[in-house]
Motif scaffolding. Structure first.
Motif, PDB file in Angstrom:
ATOM      1  N   VAL A 166    -128.136   0.386  23.137  1.00  0.00           N
ATOM      2  CA  VAL A 166    -127.879  -0.379  24.363  1.00  0.00           C
ATOM      3  C   VAL A 166    -126.572   0.011  25.060  1.00  0.00           C
ATOM      4  O   VAL A 166    -126.561   0.156  26.296  1.00  0.00           O
ATOM      5  CB  VAL A 166    -127.936  -1.896  24.085  1.00  0.00           C
ATOM      6  CG1 VAL A 166    -127.645  -2.689  25.358  1.00  0.00           C
ATOM      7  CG2 VAL A 166    -129.315  -2.276  23.549  1.00  0.00           C
ATOM      8  N   PRO A 167    -125.426   0.184  24.359  1.00  0.00           N
ATOM      9  CA  PRO A 167    -124.215   0.593  25.087  1.00  0.00           C
ATOM     10  C   PRO A 167    -124.391   1.903  25.854  1.00  0.00           C
ATOM     11  O   PRO A 167    -123.880   2.046  26.970  1.00  0.00           O
ATOM     12  CB  PRO A 167    -123.174   0.734  23.969  1.00  0.00           C
ATOM     13  CG  PRO A 167    -123.631  -0.208  22.915  1.00  0.00           C
ATOM     14  CD  PRO A 167    -125.129  -0.107  22.946  1.00  0.00           C
ATOM     15  N   ARG A 168    -125.111   2.847  25.253  1.00  0.00           N
ATOM     16  CA  ARG A 168    -125.363   4.114  25.956  1.00  0.00           C
ATOM     17  C   ARG A 168    -126.272   3.881  27.161  1.00  0.00           C
ATOM     18  O   ARG A 168    -126.107   4.523  28.206  1.00  0.00           O
ATOM     19  CB  ARG A 168    -126.007   5.094  24.980  1.00  0.00           C
ATOM     20  CG  ARG A 168    -126.159   6.491  25.519  1.00  0.00           C
ATOM     21  CD  ARG A 168    -124.835   7.207  25.610  1.00  0.00           C
ATOM     22  NE  ARG A 168    -124.801   8.062  26.786  1.00  0.00           N
ATOM     23  CZ  ARG A 168    -123.802   8.890  27.073  1.00  0.00           C
ATOM     24  NH1 ARG A 168    -122.757   8.965  26.272  1.00  0.00           N
ATOM     25  NH2 ARG A 168    -123.831   9.633  28.156  1.00  0.00           N
ATOM     26  N   LEU A 169    -127.220   2.977  27.021  1.00  0.00           N
ATOM     27  CA  LEU A 169    -128.094   2.628  28.141  1.00  0.00           C
ATOM     28  C   LEU A 169    -127.300   2.015  29.282  1.00  0.00           C
ATOM     29  O   LEU A 169    -127.544   2.318  30.458  1.00  0.00           O
ATOM     30  CB  LEU A 169    -129.169   1.645  27.653  1.00  0.00           C
ATOM     31  CG  LEU A 169    -130.056   0.985  28.715  1.00  0.00           C
ATOM     32  CD1 LEU A 169    -130.863   2.037  29.479  1.00  0.00           C
ATOM     33  CD2 LEU A 169    -130.990  -0.027  28.061  1.00  0.00           C
ATOM     34  N   MET A 170    -126.324   1.185  28.949  1.00  0.00           N
ATOM     35  CA  MET A 170    -125.517   0.525  29.986  1.00  0.00           C
ATOM     36  C   MET A 170    -124.721   1.528  30.808  1.00  0.00           C
ATOM     37  O   MET A 170    -124.471   1.312  31.997  1.00  0.00           O
ATOM     38  CB  MET A 170    -124.585  -0.506  29.342  1.00  0.00           C
ATOM     39  CG  MET A 170    -125.313  -1.700  28.744  1.00  0.00           C
ATOM     40  SD  MET A 170    -124.220  -3.010  28.160  1.00  0.00           S
ATOM     41  CE  MET A 170    -123.365  -2.205  26.809  1.00  0.00           C
ATOM     42  N   LEU A 171    -124.319   2.644  30.191  1.00  0.00           N
ATOM     43  CA  LEU A 171    -123.550   3.656  30.919  1.00  0.00           C
ATOM     44  C   LEU A 171    -124.341   4.256  32.075  1.00  0.00           C
ATOM     45  O   LEU A 171    -123.759   4.714  33.060  1.00  0.00           O
ATOM     46  CB  LEU A 171    -123.110   4.770  29.964  1.00  0.00           C
ATOM     47  CG  LEU A 171    -121.994   4.437  28.968  1.00  0.00           C
ATOM     48  CD1 LEU A 171    -121.728   5.631  28.075  1.00  0.00           C
ATOM     49  CD2 LEU A 171    -120.731   4.016  29.701  1.00  0.00           C
ATOM     50  N   ASN A 172    -125.674   4.237  31.952  1.00  0.00           N
ATOM     51  CA  ASN A 172    -126.497   4.800  33.018  1.00  0.00           C
ATOM     52  C   ASN A 172    -126.494   3.955  34.281  1.00  0.00           C
ATOM     53  O   ASN A 172    -126.936   4.418  35.333  1.00  0.00           O
ATOM     54  CB  ASN A 172    -127.941   4.977  32.525  1.00  0.00           C
ATOM     55  CG  ASN A 172    -128.062   6.038  31.448  1.00  0.00           C
ATOM     56  OD1 ASN A 172    -128.488   5.756  30.328  1.00  0.00           O
ATOM     57  ND2 ASN A 172    -127.685   7.268  31.763  1.00  0.00           N
ATOM     58  N   PHE A 173    -126.014   2.731  34.186  1.00  0.00           N
ATOM     59  CA  PHE A 173    -125.937   1.858  35.359  1.00  0.00           C
ATOM     60  C   PHE A 173    -124.537   1.849  35.969  1.00  0.00           C
ATOM     61  O   PHE A 173    -124.237   1.035  36.836  1.00  0.00           O
ATOM     62  CB  PHE A 173    -126.360   0.436  34.990  1.00  0.00           C
ATOM     63  CG  PHE A 173    -127.737   0.347  34.410  1.00  0.00           C
ATOM     64  CD1 PHE A 173    -128.838   0.734  35.159  1.00  0.00           C
ATOM     65  CD2 PHE A 173    -127.943  -0.090  33.114  1.00  0.00           C
ATOM     66  CE1 PHE A 173    -130.117   0.672  34.625  1.00  0.00           C
ATOM     67  CE2 PHE A 173    -129.217  -0.161  32.577  1.00  0.00           C
ATOM     68  CZ  PHE A 173    -130.312   0.219  33.334  1.00  0.00           C
TER      69      PHE A 173
END
Length: 313
Positions: A79-86
């Protein structure tokens, strides 16, 4: 024989989840909240089970504590890596980071798969053989079963990571996914991936099919035993306990089967399906599986009451 020179990649770029630009801030806040609530909920369950003398030695809660650790781990690596995409800008992931993410995801994911199977067997023994349950499922045996699930998961994760990254990757480096997973990464390999795709299909297929079959078999016997319970209240409590497990297992297994057990697993829907085992299931587990459990609620009250009593002294 002509020698081919490869310029091997040192990093990958994760494209993330497709989304309209106007929703970027909303999605960032949404996944931040999902991540924080996942960590807090699972940590609360873990602390409660560990601190309460009436719960921490019982097999069911040993399994739930292990499940909380796995959920916190899966959420943290994805999830933290996913958040970076936003957030603005391109944020590549190092090659080694991609290897680690793929390994730990399959390590924890397969451990969770084995743990769900063990929990179904535990419920089978508790409902179908209640008099022999304390002998058949002791705290020591349940701890060994949890350890076995972790060891088997680590072996599975290592096999998948080694097979995936033994291939050369020489460009492009854009992974059409929100984390480093096998189908998306293999698309970038500069070599034939037929063997990898076959081994992945067979390996994950065997794990998923065998675990799901054992869970299904356990619940066939459980439902038969529940239907023989004479009191409506007894049937309701038994169905309530098992219903939570069935719900979580369904939310976990169906997306995994959709992603990995199709001949061509490069659908745009794979990313949406992968959100369930990586973000949704870890968030729902404390809510569906444990916080609705009356014994856990009583343990929380005892723990909070004990802290208040200490502060008043």
């Amino acid at each position: 024989m002509e020698r081919v020179n490869y310029t091997l990649l040192t990093e990958f770029i994760l494209t993330g989840v497709p989304h309209p630009p106007r929703l970027r801030t909303f999605l960032l806040v949404f996944f931040v909240l999902i991540y924080l609530l996942t960590q807090v909920g699972n940590l609360l369950i873990l602390v409660t089970v560990s601190a309460d003398s009436q719960l921490h030695a019982r097999p069911m809660y040993i399994f739930l504590g292990a499940l909380s650790i796995i959920d916190m781990g899966i959420s943290t690596i994805i999830v933290p890596r996913l958040m970076l995409n936003f957030t603005p800008g391109v944020k590549p992931i190092p090659f080694g980071g991609c290897v680690a993410q793929l390994y730990f995801y399959h390590f924890l994911g397969s451990s969770q798969c084995f743990l769900y199977t063990t929990m179904a067997y535990d419920r089978y023994l508790a409902i179908c053989q209640p008099l022999r349950y304390p002998v058949l499922m002791s705290a020591k045996l349940s701890t060994l079963l949890v350890a076995g699930a972790w060891v088997a998961g680590s072996i599975h994760g290592a096999i998948q990571a080694i097979l995936t990254f033994r291939l050369p990757y020489c460009g492009p480096n854009q992974v059409d996914y929100f984390f480093c997973d096998i189908p998306a990464v293999l698309k970038l390999a500069c070599a034939d991936t037929t063997v990898n795709e076959l081994v992945t299909f067979v390996d994950i297929g065997v794990v998923v099919a065998s675990c799901f079959s054992l869970i299904l078999l356990s619940y066939i016997y459980i439902i038969r035993a529940i239907l023989r319970i004479r009191t409506a209240d007894g049937r309701r409590r038994a169905f309530s306990t098992c219903g939570a497990h069935v719900t979580i297992v369904t939310v976990y297994y169906v997306p995994c089967a959709f992603i990995y057990l199709r001949p061509d697993s490069h659908s745009v829907l794979d990313g949406a399906a992968a959100l369930f085992p990586t973000a949704v299931t870890p968030f729902l587990n404390p809510l569906i599986y444990t916080l609705r459990n009356q014994e856990v609620k009583l343990a929380l009250r005892r723990m909070i009451g004990g802290q208040r009593a200490k502060s008043e002294v």
